[in-house]
Design an enzyme around this catalytic site. Structure first.
Site, PDB file in Angstrom:
ATOM      1  N   LYS A 110       3.229   5.127   0.004  1.00 38.16           N
ATOM      2  CA  LYS A 110       2.652   4.383  -1.122  1.00 38.16           C
ATOM      3  C   LYS A 110       3.733   3.858  -2.075  1.00 38.16           C
ATOM      4  O   LYS A 110       3.524   2.895  -2.790  1.00 38.16           O
ATOM      5  CB  LYS A 110       1.705   5.274  -1.937  1.00 38.16           C
ATOM      6  CG  LYS A 110       0.639   6.069  -1.176  1.00 38.16           C
ATOM      7  CD  LYS A 110      -0.374   5.241  -0.492  1.00 38.16           C
ATOM      8  CE  LYS A 110      -1.687   5.940  -0.153  1.00 38.16           C
ATOM      9  NZ  LYS A 110      -1.695   6.868   0.960  1.00 38.16           N
TER      10      LYS A 110
HETATM   11  C1  LIG Z   1      -2.458   6.991   2.090  1.00 37.17           C
HETATM   12  C2  LIG Z   1      -1.902   7.660   3.261  1.00 37.17           C
HETATM   13  C3  LIG Z   1      -2.343   7.364   4.557  1.00 37.17           C
HETATM   14  C4  LIG Z   1      -3.476   6.402   4.824  1.00 37.17           C
HETATM   15  O1  LIG Z   1      -3.150   5.069   4.489  1.00 37.17           O
HETATM   16  P1  LIG Z   1      -4.339   4.017   4.230  1.00 37.17           P
HETATM   17  O2  LIG Z   1      -3.660   2.804   3.721  1.00 37.17           O
HETATM   18  O3  LIG Z   1      -5.256   4.640   3.229  1.00 37.17           O
HETATM   19  O4  LIG Z   1      -5.017   3.802   5.544  1.00 37.17           O
HETATM   20  C5  LIG Z   1      -1.721   7.995   5.617  1.00 37.17           C
HETATM   21  N1  LIG Z   1      -0.735   8.913   5.418  1.00 37.17           N
HETATM   22  C6  LIG Z   1      -0.290   9.223   4.187  1.00 37.17           C
HETATM   23  C7  LIG Z   1       0.766  10.238   4.034  1.00 37.17           C
HETATM   24  C8  LIG Z   1      -0.862   8.606   3.064  1.00 37.17           C
HETATM   25  O5  LIG Z   1      -0.420   8.935   1.843  1.00 37.17           O
END
Ligand SMILES: *Cc1c(COP(=O)(O)O)cnc(C)c1O
Length: 492
Positions: A110
């Protein structure tokens, strides 16, 4: 570039406005039809650095920002924040490749988007006299990345809600210790879907208008915001360039991407790259036991009426994958009436169905698979023992699904979305088969995992040990709107 709702062609706005608003007034998500005609192919990006590639991608998808705004934002976001000079390096793990997205300040993918979103929002707000309160639901990783990105950004406040007791010890501490005069954090009684749907309801409520009358825009840092998606498109192009430069892939040849998926944001960004011109054969959507997407991609029926399972991959514990709506919009060739109907069914009955050619189109590009907790733990063990790689549980889900794909004739890039040290307890137990004795906290597991593997936790995670807990609020979903009100009063 003009953006409009997935549910209606009316009220188009430019990228600046779409980014500030986050979610459309009708509850739909912002999409642009120009995505279907813009072109960016790997040969146009040959030899570029991550930041240069970012500038090309942003210039296309956020064309109403100036080159200077974009270039300065990219510099601030990616020059010093990442522990790898490559920002998102690609490395080998057995026959597959890992796209390492977790070298940012909060050790989850993120960060790639949330280091950039505040730069874009600040640029969009400049000289407008407007202010923004970000209200975000998090299953664990978005929250900290958003808090860290928006801390003390002028004119912007941030409120983060996470499901009480459903994030890892380290994730909890990351959020609860966040400093900054413009930040607010609360645990919510419920699961992630409860938190996310309440945030969406608040966006459609009177509070949004009331705040707007006071000059405060309510916005989102979730992947429903195009400002979250666009930065994620960059690393798909950059990963491909790295593979070509390492002679693993011939320029122009297709590759697969396998993506651990929750809200469908990360994989959707890959789909955007594909629509722009990246040579992709398949996107493989990897799920945990909340495998609503596996069922959808197999049968065409999306049915959220099922038990919510708490797993060792909390960031994927989601039954309503918001961004799927955007993919459905493009797969339906822009049929906003259809999308409005499907989403209405999802809201009222928790289910919708896609059929015929549209389903075939989706299924020919998107493959799927899932892993339960035992399989995920087994994969963590296998990656460590056989490949010498320590991976987090979310990455392990995708690696397992990638290794089981039917046709392995093209290279597969597995998105590695978090540092294993965010999930020390579950990774440690996966490796040793048992928990520590006594009543160990997250740091006891951090030490034990380091001792076992001789790998060090990223500095910001290790540093949590000495930080005071600043946020202790626990609210019910009904209390979330009031909590935002209070946060607005404090932030500005
Ligand atoms: C948010 C997240 C995901 C999922 O990603 P999306 O964009 O919600 O599909 C997978 N792995 C981790 C570690 C995350 O923080």
């Amino acid at each position: 570039m003009i953006y409009h709702s997935t549910r209606s062609l009316e009220n188009g706005v430019n990228a600046r406005e779409a980014l500030l608003k986050g979610l459309c007034d009708d509850g739909g998500l912002y999409v642009s039809d120009e995505l279907l005609t813009c072109v960016l192919t790997p040969d146009m990006l040959k030899g570029l650095t991550y930041r240069e590639t970012a500038l090309r991608v942003f210039s296309v998808l956020l064309s109403d920002f100036t080159k200077t705004e974009l270039a300065e934002g990219i510099e601030r976001a990616y020059a010093d924040n990442f522990a790898s000079v490559a920002v998102t390096p690609v490395t080998r793990v057995g026959d597959e490749f890992l796209l390492e997205l977790h070298h940012g300040p909060t050790s989850a993918f993120k960060d790639v988007a949330l280091c950039m979103l505040p730069q874009l929002m600040s640029a969009a707000l400049k000289d407008t006299g407007r202010r923004v309160m970000i209200a975000t639901a998090t299953s664990g990783d978005t929250g900290k990345a958003a808090l860290s990105g928006f801390m003390n950004v002028p004119g912007i406040g941030i409120t983060v809600f996470y499901p009480h007791g459903k994030v890892s010890d380290i994730q909890y501490l990351q959020m609860a210790t966040q400093e900054g005069r413009n930040v607010a954090v609360a645990a919510v009684e419920g699961n992630f879907d409860d938190v996310q749907s309440t945030v969406k309801k608040i966006f459609a409520s009177d509070l949004r208008q009331e705040l707007a009358d006071e000059g405060v825009e309510l916005s989102s840092a979730n992947s429903i915001n195009i400002g979250r998606l666009v930065p994620q498109v960059v690393y798909y192009f950059d990963a491909y360039r790295q593979l070509v430069e390492a002679n693993e892939v011939e320029q122009g040849a297709k590759v697969d991407f396998c993506v651990p998926t929750g809200n469908f944001g990360d994989v959707l960004a890959g789909y955007y790259a594909y629509r722009m011109g990246l040579p992709v054969r398949h996107f493989i959507v990897a799920s945990n036991a909340n495998n609503v997407l596996t069922d959808f991609l197999t049968t065409g029926v999306y049915d959220r009426n099922r038990p919510f399972v708490k797993t060792i991959t909390p960031s994927m514990d989601i039954l309503i994958s918001s961004n799927l709506e955007r993919m459905l919009y493009y797969a339906s060739e822009g049929d906003t009436a259809l999308i409005a109907r499907l989403m209405e069914n999802l809201r009222n009955e928790g289910v919708f169905r896609v059929e015929g050619e549209m389903l075939e189109r989706i299924r020919s590009l998107f493959k799927c698979g899932w892993a339960d907790d035992a399989e995920t733990s087994a994969m963590i063990r296998e990656a460590w023992r056989k490949d010498g790689r320590l991976v987090d549980p979310h990455t392990a889900v995708a690696l397992k699904v990638a290794r089981e794909r039917a046709d392995r004739s093209v290279p597969c890039v597995v998105l590695s979305t978090a540092s294993p040290f965010k999930f020390c307890r579950d990774v440690y137990i996966a490796l040793t088969g048992r928990p520590l004795e006594g009543d160990p906290d997250g740091f006891a597991y951090m030490d034990a995992l380091s001792g076992l593997t001789s790998e060090n936790a990223p500095a910001p995670l290790a540093g949590l040990r000495s930080m005071p807990v600043l946020h202790k609020a626990v609210v019910r979903p009904e209390g979330m709107a009031g909590f935002i009100r209070a946060a607005v009063a404090r932030a500005f």
